[in-house]
Write a protein that holds these residues in place. Structure first.
Motif, short mmCIF file in Angstrom:
data_model
loop_
_atom_site.label_atom_id
_atom_site.label_comp_id
_atom_site.label_asym_id
_atom_site.label_seq_id
_atom_site.Cartn_x
_atom_site.Cartn_y
_atom_site.Cartn_z
N UNK A 12 0.83 -1.20 0.00
CA UNK A 12 0.00 0.00 0.00
C UNK A 12 0.87 1.26 0.00
N UNK A 13 1.94 1.26 0.78
CA UNK A 13 2.87 2.39 0.79
C UNK A 13 3.46 2.59 -0.60
N UNK A 14 3.88 1.50 -1.22
CA UNK A 14 4.49 1.57 -2.55
C UNK A 14 3.51 2.16 -3.56
N UNK A 26 12.69 -1.38 -11.54
CA UNK A 26 12.29 -2.46 -10.65
C UNK A 26 12.65 -2.09 -9.22
N UNK A 27 11.79 -2.43 -8.29
CA UNK A 27 12.04 -2.16 -6.87
C UNK A 27 12.13 -3.48 -6.13
N UNK A 28 13.08 -3.57 -5.22
CA UNK A 28 13.18 -4.69 -4.30
C UNK A 28 13.14 -4.08 -2.91
N UNK A 29 12.15 -4.48 -2.14
CA UNK A 29 11.98 -3.94 -0.79
C UNK A 29 12.24 -5.06 0.19
N UNK A 30 13.19 -4.83 1.07
CA UNK A 30 13.55 -5.81 2.09
C UNK A 30 13.14 -5.27 3.45
N UNK A 31 12.14 -5.87 4.04
CA UNK A 31 11.65 -5.41 5.34
C UNK A 31 12.48 -6.05 6.45
N UNK A 32 12.96 -5.22 7.31
CA UNK A 32 13.70 -5.67 8.48
C UNK A 32 12.72 -6.04 9.58
N UNK A 33 13.16 -6.79 10.58
CA UNK A 33 12.25 -7.20 11.66
C UNK A 33 11.53 -6.02 12.33
N UNK A 51 13.11 6.88 -1.51
CA UNK A 51 12.88 7.31 -2.89
C UNK A 51 13.58 8.63 -3.19
N UNK A 52 13.53 9.55 -2.23
CA UNK A 52 14.21 10.84 -2.43
C UNK A 52 15.71 10.65 -2.58
N UNK A 53 16.27 9.73 -1.80
CA UNK A 53 17.71 9.45 -1.92
C UNK A 53 18.04 8.90 -3.30
N UNK A 54 17.12 8.13 -3.86
CA UNK A 54 17.33 7.56 -5.20
C UNK A 54 16.92 8.53 -6.30
N UNK A 55 16.27 9.63 -5.93
CA UNK A 55 15.73 10.62 -6.87
C UNK A 55 14.78 9.98 -7.85
N UNK A 56 13.94 9.05 -7.35
CA UNK A 56 12.96 8.37 -8.18
C UNK A 56 11.62 9.05 -8.07
#
Length: 59
Positions: A12-14, A26-33, A51-56
């Motif tokens: 939903x966030x994405x 392509x996005x790969x999202x790795x959720x930490x505990x 996203x801002x760091x990636x300027x996407x």
């Protein structure tokens, strides 16, 4: 929170941040505990910061 609940929140966030305008990226999202304890707002803020760091995008 279960793994599937975190997955639904991140999805939903994405879609709320990027939507269908991925521009061939392509996005790969790795959720930490810690994601299982984070609020929806915290997940959204962190995703948009990334996203801002990636300027996407992400506004």
């Amino acid at each position: 929170m279960t793994r599937n609940a975190v997955r639904r929140r991140l999805r939903e966030v994405f879609h709320g941040s990027v939507g269908d305008e991925q521009g061939g990226v392509d996005f790969v999202i790795s959720a930490r505990p810690a994601a299982s304890e984070a609020s929806f707002h915290d997940l959204k803020e962190e995703f948009e910061r990334a996203l801002r760091r990636l300027e996407v995008g992400g506004g």
